[in-house]
Design a protein around this motif. Structure first.
Motif, mmCIF file in Angstrom:
data_model
loop_
_atom_site.group_PDB
_atom_site.id
_atom_site.type_symbol
_atom_site.label_atom_id
_atom_site.label_comp_id
_atom_site.label_asym_id
_atom_site.label_seq_id
_atom_site.Cartn_x
_atom_site.Cartn_y
_atom_site.Cartn_z
ATOM 1 N N SER A 1 -86.359 54.387 46.123
ATOM 2 C CA SER A 1 -86.612 53.793 44.231
ATOM 3 C C SER A 1 -86.411 52.709 44.163
ATOM 4 N N THR B 1 -81.015 49.021 42.409
ATOM 5 C CA THR B 1 -80.385 48.720 43.739
ATOM 6 C C THR B 1 -79.766 47.540 44.355
ATOM 7 N N GLU C 1 -72.692 53.151 43.054
ATOM 8 C CA GLU C 1 -72.442 54.492 43.990
ATOM 9 C C GLU C 1 -71.483 55.516 44.030
ATOM 10 N N ASN D 1 -82.487 53.160 48.561
ATOM 11 C CA ASN D 1 -82.562 52.127 47.092
ATOM 12 C C ASN D 1 -83.972 51.530 47.736
ATOM 13 N N GLU E 1 -80.669 57.506 42.015
ATOM 14 C CA GLU E 1 -81.806 56.369 42.048
ATOM 15 C C GLU E 1 -82.910 56.050 41.607
ATOM 16 N N THR F 1 -79.630 59.751 46.624
ATOM 17 C CA THR F 1 -79.919 58.726 45.652
ATOM 18 C C THR F 1 -81.284 58.906 44.969
#
Length: 373
Positions: A96, A297, A62, A92, A277, A274
């Protein structure tokens, strides 16, 4: 949110430039995610390293969050940075990851040993940090300790990658491997294609090329490992830049709407940062790269809860509001527990992804309904 734009005197000019940067961020995001997933799978296979392990420091890193939080701290918006960390961890896990489960490809998603190992590590980190945050024991010494934990984590992952590179599998052959599972739209098909009768044909390195193509077959020679490593690096940079641009532009529009730093950090900013992601999760799942999906993740949340949170805490002790502790931390702990259960049971199903996504939407709505105290 982006310093060089904030100095523009005209509000209209600022918003117009932010809009242009938002579009640029979307383009970078799509291109970067597409190339990253393809090349990352090839590099992992050639090096004999688990996709999960090698993706932890690339797809699961990240760095764009780190950039956003650093800018927020420099501008005196610590609540924005802290909210972004908590909101991004939740995004996440149930944002995601859920999208990856909802859009699987033809291949069955599976969980390997390394995925379970790193998921357990994430569980420990989340439990410890969550407990300390719940009791409002977020201090400078803890921040320093979390940064040391991240350094140790990088060392462990780096050693795992080094060991895999030094001990490649016996059957690895980078000159003739097919790297199955990659998108047919990729410009690198690793020398695998179907002949007139549907039989796969792999080119050999001894075949003469004309402009890089085998005469009479139309197949390209597989690109070198160095090329794919470079592609991973460039794609990773593209994702980080896109996340930073999307976060900065989204936050600017949110601030123009009069939203508080805490709400912006927990919802809009965390959603924007995010986005890389989310797209990587979908592409990885579509191509059957479950290791990349899971590392996307796990790696992201470990980095957020150690390095990024550690940097925020090093700027001063933090005391969370009752709303953040009772609502946001509860959702973080609950969603992380659900993620761990899914990974350890291997139950990667569409309906599970649907439930997680519904939970994420409910969480976002709740942040606009429940008042901070």
């Amino acid at each position: 949110m982006l310093p060089f734009i904030d100095h523009i005197p005209s509000i209209g000019g600022q918003l117009a430039l932010y809009a242009a940067l938002f579009v640029a961020g979307i383009v970078l995001l799509e291109k970067g995610a597409d190339k990253l997933v393809d090349s990352l799978a090839i590099v992992a296979k050639r090096f004999g390293v688990s996709q999960t392990t090698i993706a932890l420091l690339t797809a699961g890193a990240e760095w764009e969050e780190l950039a956003v939080v650093t800018v927020a701290l420099a501008q005196g918006h610590r609540d924005l940075g802290l909210g972004n960390i908590v909101g991004s961890c939740i995004a996440n896990v149930i944002g995601s990851f859920s999208l990856g489960l909802l859009f699987p490809g033809d291949r069955v998603l599976e969980v390997d040993r390394s995925a379970r190992l790193y998921t357990a590590l994430l569980g420990v980190v989340t439990l410890v940090v969550g407990a300390l945050a719940w009791t409002n024991h977020l201090s400078k010494p803890l921040g320093a300790g979390l940064m040391l934990v991240f350094a140790a984590y990088v060392a462990v992952v780096g050693y795992a990658i080094y060991r895999g590179v030094m001990e490649p599998p016996v059957d690895s052959d980078s000159d003739s491997e097919s790297d199955s599972g990659l998108s047919s739209s990729s410009d690198d098909e690793e020398g695998l294609n179907s002949g007139p009768n549907g039989v796969s044909r792999v080119e050999t390195s001894s075949t003469p090329l004309v402009n890089g193509i085998i005469p009479g077959i139309g197949l390209r020679r597989p690109k070198s490992t160095a090329y794919h490593v470079a592609t991973v690096g460039v794609s990773f940079i593209a994702l980080s830049v896109s996340g930073y641009l999307l976060a900065g532009s989204s936050t600017a529009f949110a601030e123009a709407a009069g939203l508080t730093d805490t709400v912006v950090g927990l919802t809009l900013l965390s959603f924007a940062t995010t986005l890389p992601e989310k797209l990587v999760a979908v592409m990885a799942a579509r191509r059957g790269q479950s290791g990349i999906l899971l590392a996307n993740t796990v790696g992201a949340n470990i980095m957020l809860l150690t390095l990024v949170l550690g940097i925020v805490l090093c700027t001063g002790d933090v005391r969370l509001s009752d709303k953040t502790r009772m609502y946001d931390l509860s959702v973080l702990m609950g969603s992380s527990a659900a993620f761990i259960v899914v990974i350890y049971t291997g139950y990667l199903r569409k309906w599970v992804g649907g439930l997680l996504l519904v939970g994420y939407v409910a969480y976002i709505v709740g942040n606009f309904v429940i008042k901070d105290v």
